[in-house]
Motif scaffolding. Sequence first.
Motif, short mmCIF file in Angstrom:
data_model
loop_
_atom_site.label_atom_id
_atom_site.label_comp_id
_atom_site.label_asym_id
_atom_site.label_seq_id
_atom_site.Cartn_x
_atom_site.Cartn_y
_atom_site.Cartn_z
N PRO A 41 79.45 115.55 11.05
CA PRO A 41 80.48 114.52 10.80
C PRO A 41 80.19 113.28 11.63
CG PRO A 41 81.48 116.64 11.37
CD PRO A 41 80.01 116.78 11.58
N LYS A 42 80.47 112.10 11.03
CA LYS A 42 80.25 110.83 11.71
C LYS A 42 81.57 110.10 11.87
CE LYS A 42 75.57 109.83 10.28
NZ LYS A 42 74.72 109.10 9.38
N LEU A 43 81.69 109.40 12.99
CA LEU A 43 82.84 108.54 13.22
C LEU A 43 82.50 107.13 12.76
CD1 LEU A 43 83.80 109.81 16.78
CD2 LEU A 43 84.80 110.48 14.60
N VAL A 49 79.77 113.85 15.57
CA VAL A 49 80.72 114.78 16.19
C VAL A 49 80.02 116.13 16.32
CG1 VAL A 49 82.95 115.93 15.99
CG2 VAL A 49 82.67 113.57 15.18
N LEU A 50 79.76 116.54 17.56
CA LEU A 50 79.11 117.82 17.82
C LEU A 50 80.15 118.94 17.94
CD1 LEU A 50 76.45 116.70 20.45
CD2 LEU A 50 76.15 117.02 17.99
N LEU A 58 83.07 116.59 21.73
CA LEU A 58 81.79 116.11 22.22
C LEU A 58 81.12 115.32 21.11
CD1 LEU A 58 79.62 116.16 24.47
CD2 LEU A 58 78.76 118.26 23.45
N GLN A 59 80.78 114.06 21.44
CA GLN A 59 80.13 113.18 20.48
C GLN A 59 78.73 112.83 20.96
OE1 GLN A 59 82.46 109.67 19.86
NE2 GLN A 59 84.38 110.81 19.68
N LEU A 60 77.90 112.45 20.03
CA LEU A 60 76.54 112.03 20.34
C LEU A 60 76.31 110.66 19.72
CD1 LEU A 60 73.62 112.63 21.35
CD2 LEU A 60 73.21 113.62 19.10
N ASP A 61 75.89 109.71 20.55
CA ASP A 61 75.51 108.38 20.06
C ASP A 61 74.03 108.46 19.71
OD1 ASP A 61 74.74 105.78 19.62
OD2 ASP A 61 75.52 105.01 21.51
N PRO A 62 73.69 108.44 18.41
CA PRO A 62 72.28 108.60 18.02
C PRO A 62 71.39 107.44 18.42
CG PRO A 62 73.61 108.12 16.10
CD PRO A 62 74.56 108.28 17.26
N LEU A 68 70.23 109.66 30.98
CA LEU A 68 70.41 111.04 30.52
C LEU A 68 69.50 111.38 29.34
CD1 LEU A 68 74.25 111.64 30.82
CD2 LEU A 68 72.42 112.72 32.14
N THR A 69 69.33 110.44 28.42
CA THR A 69 68.42 110.72 27.30
C THR A 69 66.98 110.81 27.80
OG1 THR A 69 68.26 108.38 26.71
CG2 THR A 69 69.93 109.67 25.56
N ALA A 70 66.63 110.00 28.79
CA ALA A 70 65.28 110.07 29.35
C ALA A 70 65.07 111.38 30.11
CB ALA A 70 65.03 108.87 30.27
N LEU A 71 66.10 111.83 30.83
CA LEU A 71 66.03 113.13 31.51
C LEU A 71 65.85 114.24 30.48
CD1 LEU A 71 66.26 115.08 33.91
CD2 LEU A 71 68.75 114.88 33.70
N GLY A 72 66.56 114.14 29.37
CA GLY A 72 66.40 115.12 28.29
C GLY A 72 64.98 115.14 27.75
N ALA A 73 64.40 113.97 27.55
CA ALA A 73 63.02 113.90 27.05
C ALA A 73 62.04 114.47 28.08
CB ALA A 73 62.65 112.45 26.72
N CYS A 74 62.28 114.17 29.36
CA CYS A 74 61.43 114.69 30.43
C CYS A 74 61.48 116.22 30.44
CB CYS A 74 61.91 114.12 31.77
SG CYS A 74 61.31 115.00 33.23
N SER A 75 62.68 116.77 30.43
CA SER A 75 62.79 118.23 30.46
C SER A 75 62.27 118.86 29.17
CB SER A 75 64.22 118.67 30.78
OG SER A 75 65.12 118.17 29.83
N ASP A 76 62.38 118.13 28.04
CA ASP A 76 61.77 118.62 26.80
C ASP A 76 60.26 118.74 26.95
OD1 ASP A 76 64.06 118.93 25.30
OD2 ASP A 76 63.79 117.14 24.09
N LEU A 77 59.63 117.76 27.58
CA LEU A 77 58.18 117.83 27.78
C LEU A 77 57.81 119.12 28.51
CD1 LEU A 77 57.36 114.18 28.90
CD2 LEU A 77 56.58 115.29 26.81
#
Length: 154
Positions: A41-43, A49-50, A58-62, A68-77
Motif C-alpha cells: 500500500p502507498k500513501l 506502508v510496511l 511503519l512506513q518506507l520512503d522509497p 541509515l540507508t547507507a548503513l543498510g547497504a554496508c551491512s548488506d555487502l
Amino acid sequence: MLRILRAVLLVAMLPVGLACEDGKLQLPELPKVDLPNLPLPKLDTGNLVLIKTPSGGLQLDPTGSDALTALGACSDLVTYCFQPGARSLDECVAAVPQCKTSKPWQEKECCPAACAEAYAQARDKGQEPLSAFEQTFFLQPDCFPGVRSLLEGK
C-alpha cells in the motif's frame, strides 16, 4: 525499528558467488530492488506502508538516502558475502569497500573504515563473529557517520 532492520538484513544473507582476485574477495553488486513498484500500500506522500497498526505503523520512503540507508547497504555487502563454511564474517567485513567521505549515502555502497576497525576490536576482545557484527552494525553503529543523530531524532 532497529530490530526490524536487523532482522530484515540478517534474513537477506543469501549465498552469492564471489571471485577472488589477488587473494582478496571481489564483492558482487547488490541486487537492485525497485522499491516504488513493490506491491505494498502507498500513501499520498509516496511512502510504502510496511506495517499498519491502530496507533501508527511503519512506513518506507522509497526515495530515501541517508545514513541509515547507507548503513543498510554496508551491512548488506557483508551479509551477502557471508556464507558459513565458505566465507567468514571476518573475511567479509575486511573485504567490503571502504567509504571515501563522511557522507557514505552519497557514495556507491561502502562501509566506513571505522566500522571495520570497531568490528576487529570486538573480535580481538573475544566476541564471536555474529555478536561483533550485530554490536558494530546494529546495536551501537557509532562507527557510521550520521546514524546516531538519526536514531536520536536530531
